[in-house]
Each structure stands twice: as C-alpha cells, then as structure tokens.
Design an enzyme around this catalytic site. Structure first.
Site, PDB file in Angstrom:
ATOM      1  N   GLY A   1     -71.117  44.703 -50.054  1.00 45.20           N
ATOM      2  CA  GLY A   1     -71.834  43.764 -49.179  1.00 45.20           C
ATOM      3  C   GLY A   1     -72.688  44.572 -48.216  1.00 45.20           C
TER       4      GLY A   1
ATOM      5  N   ALA B   1     -71.253  45.020 -44.555  1.00 44.95           N
ATOM      6  CA  ALA B   1     -70.068  45.886 -44.498  1.00 44.95           C
ATOM      7  C   ALA B   1     -70.436  47.319 -44.868  1.00 44.95           C
ATOM      8  CB  ALA B   1     -68.990  45.347 -45.438  1.00 44.95           C
TER       9      ALA B   1
ATOM     10  N   ASN C   1     -87.488  48.481 -48.125  1.00 43.69           N
ATOM     11  CA  ASN C   1     -87.935  49.381 -49.173  1.00 43.69           C
ATOM     12  C   ASN C   1     -89.380  49.007 -49.524  1.00 43.69           C
ATOM     13  OD1 ASN C   1     -87.912  47.269 -51.058  1.00 43.69           O
ATOM     14  ND2 ASN C   1     -85.816  47.725 -51.719  1.00 43.69           N
TER      15      ASN C   1
ATOM     16  N   ASP D   1     -78.193  50.888 -47.813  1.00 49.68           N
ATOM     17  CA  ASP D   1     -77.284  50.496 -46.724  1.00 49.68           C
ATOM     18  C   ASP D   1     -76.760  51.737 -46.001  1.00 49.68           C
ATOM     19  OD1 ASP D   1     -77.635  47.922 -47.729  1.00 49.68           O
ATOM     20  OD2 ASP D   1     -75.852  48.070 -48.996  1.00 49.68           O
TER      21      ASP D   1
ATOM     22  N   GLY E   1     -70.180  53.931 -56.499  1.00 51.56           N
ATOM     23  CA  GLY E   1     -69.874  52.874 -55.545  1.00 51.56           C
ATOM     24  C   GLY E   1     -70.759  52.930 -54.320  1.00 51.56           C
TER      25      GLY E   1
ATOM     26  N   SER F   1     -68.739  55.884 -51.561  1.00 50.00           N
ATOM     27  CA  SER F   1     -69.531  57.116 -51.688  1.00 50.00           C
ATOM     28  C   SER F   1     -70.042  57.631 -50.341  1.00 50.00           C
ATOM     29  CB  SER F   1     -70.733  56.850 -52.603  1.00 50.00           C
ATOM     30  OG  SER F   1     -71.638  55.947 -51.986  1.00 50.00           O
TER      31      SER F   1
HETATM   32  O1  RIB Z   1     -76.860  47.054 -51.249  1.00 54.35           O
HETATM   33  C1  RIB Z   1     -75.761  47.109 -52.103  1.00 54.35           C
HETATM   34  C2  RIB Z   1     -74.929  45.899 -51.934  1.00 54.35           C
HETATM   35  O2  RIB Z   1     -75.677  44.778 -52.348  1.00 54.35           O
HETATM   36  C3  RIB Z   1     -73.677  45.864 -52.784  1.00 54.35           C
HETATM   37  O3  RIB Z   1     -72.565  46.443 -52.146  1.00 54.35           O
HETATM   38  C4  RIB Z   1     -73.515  44.400 -53.107  1.00 54.35           C
HETATM   39  O4  RIB Z   1     -72.391  43.823 -52.531  1.00 54.35           O
HETATM   40  C5  RIB Z   1     -74.796  43.730 -52.633  1.00 54.35           C
HETATM   41  O5  RIB Z   1     -74.611  43.059 -51.470  1.00 54.35           O
END
Ligand code: RIB
Length: 309
Positions: free
Chosen positions: A42, A45, A187, A259, A294, A298
C-alpha cells in the site's frame, strides 16, 4: 508549544499478493508464475515504512478491515515502530489488496482493490488534527478517497506542516489541493497526465512553467532508471532545475520504489534538510529497494543506507 517534528502519513495499506513470472501476460493470456508471497504494501504504508526505517517518528492514518490481512498489516507497521493508533478498523470490510505480477526484469503490473482504504473518511483525518498540527511533514498519496486527501491537505497546510503530495495513482485533484501542497512527487507519466503533455522530459523549462501555472512551486519528477528532476520555484517564479542521477543497482523488483523515494524525501524534509539533498539520498534508498523483492520488505534502515554510500 513544542516545534513540529516527525512525519504523519495519511494513506493506504494493502496486502500485496505477488507472483513472480518470467514475463507479464498480455490481455487474454495465461502465463505460469514461479513464486508467490503475501507481503505488506500500500503506497501510504510503504512511504511510512521507508521514512520510519530512516529514523523519522511516524504516525500512519489509514484504514484496514477486520480480517487477517488487516491484522498482518497493522502488526507489520507496529514492528517497524510506526504509531498505528490512527489506523481505523472498519467492520465488515475487506482490507485493501493489490494483485502484483513481477517479471524477470523486475517490472510489475498491479491491480489494487481499495477495500477499507476507500472508507477512510475526512472525519477520520479531522480526528487526528492535533497529530497533524504537531508534524513537520504530512505525506499523502491518491490511494485514499479524494475528499480525505483534501481534508488532510487543508489541515496540514493550516498547521504549517510541509505537505507532500504523491499524485499516485493519478487522478485529477482540485486546484485547492495543489495550492495547499508544498511539494508534489510524480513520475513522468503522472506529470504528463497532470500537465496534458506527451513527454514532460522533452522540455523541462516548459514542464516547470506548467507546474507553476497550476500553483505548484516545488516538484520532484521521478524517472526510474534515469533518476529524477527536482524543480524548485526561484526568485520571480523562475524555476531552478536540478537533475538527480539514479544510484546504480541491479534490479530485482521495482515494486514500491517510488514509495521508498517519497518516504525518504519525507524523512529528510522532516529533519530540515533541503529538497535537493533529500532527493539525492532518496535515489540511494530507492535503488536499494529495487535490489530485493517486495515493497516494504526491500526498504533499507538508516545504517544500511549509510553503509551503502
Ligand atoms: O507502489 C506500490 C504499491 O502500490 C504496492 O505496495 C501496492 O499495494 C500498491 O498500492
């Protein structure tokens, strides 16, 4: 009143159901996978975990369902030292889920079912007004309902926090949100969608003017393996452009690298560092995130980053 510190992320939590495969299927095609994992993810998170591992005090405002994925996600956030008191549990609702395919080059395709994330309402954010007012940085993405993002942006701006907005996954946002955001993270595709341009990288001066015309002063455009461009409003609104190279890496899985970049920028800004320095370190964090599988799984700790540079 004590000075503002730390980061509040208002955003999504998803269980990432991930299959690795040699190549991503085309429409109508079935391909075999060779590995499967359920991991915490997410965008919200992920950004929170990236920042907390670098040392920021972190609160996550979000929503999960009352199911096994919700338990897994809250426990994972707790283990990382994130303050999870502001994660609401919504009865009778599934936790957000992302179905992710990752190919042999580390590229992915993702379908997200928002579940409880879609029920994070403005009143949940307004309940956290004190927490937001005490934060140095408020970090937002678009996996939460737009009205909730609007409420959080407004609260963060009013409190004098640095409001960071990651326009991902892209949707149009009201002008008020762009005006209240101090920093936009996009991006190149999201930049193109916002500006209505085909390729924002072809003419950075025009791209910068496009952001200024939308009331945005500071922007980081991430470019994957080509690094990023930091665009900052200068005197008389003349933009200052600073290209940031990508840090070298061998790519295993790019899931959540954006993220990781955003969370690392949030951590740096919360410590009072400048945007260019923040983007340089975020490039290292994102490159380290790309090198293993992941999203959150990661992300490096501060000592790992320091040992790496
Ligand atoms: O940016 C990656 C995230 O996008 C993943 O972890 C997935 O949950 C989506 O929200």
């Amino acid at each position: 009143m004590s000075p503002a510190s730390g980061v509040v992320v208002v955003g999504s939590l998803n269980a990432d159901l991930t299959i690795t495969t040699d190549r991503l299927p085309s429409a109508g095609e079935t391909v075999a996978g060779h590995d499967f994992a359920i991991r915490p993810g997410g965008k919200g998170a992920n950004q929170a975990v990236a920042a907390v591992r670098l040392g920021s005090a972190l609160s996550l405002v979000g929503a999960v369902g009352d199911d096994v994925h919700g338990n897994m996600l809250v426990q994972a956030a707790d283990r990382d030292g994130i303050d999870t008191d502001s994660i609401v549990r919504i009865a009778g609702t599934s936790t957000g889920v992302a179905v992710i395919e990752v190919d042999a080059n580390g590229e992915n395709s993702i379908v997200v079912f928002p579940g409880a994330n879609g029920r994070l309402a403005p009143h949940h954010v307004e309940q956290e007004a004190e927490r937001i007012a005490a934060a140095a940085v408020v970090c937002l993405c678009l996996e939460s309902p737009l009205e909730t993002v609007i409420a959080a942006t407004r609260l963060g701006h009013k409190a004098g926090a640095i409001v960071m907005l990651n326009l991902s996954p892209f949707k149009e946002v009201p002008a008020e949100v762009l005006a209240d955001a101090d920093l936009l993270l996009v991006n190149e595709h999201e930049a193109a969608q916002l500006l209505g341009s085909t390729d924002p990288t072809l003419d950075w001066e025009a791209t910068a003017r496009g952001f200024t015309a939308r009331g945005v002063r500071d922007v980081v455009v991430t470019l994957g393996a080509r690094g990023s461009m930091v665009i900052q409003g200068g005197p008389e609104d003349l933009p200052v452009l600073t290209p940031i190279p990508a840090a070298p890496t061998s790519v295993v899985d790019t899931t959540g690298c954006g993220d990781a970049f955003t969370g690392a920028v949030a951590d740096s800004l919360a410590r009072g560092e400048g945007l260019v320095a923040a983007a340089r370190r975020a490039a290292v964090v994102a490159s380290m995130a790309a090198a293993t599988e992941g999203a959150q799984d990661s992300y490096p700790t501060l000592s790992e980053v320091n040992a790496h540079v």
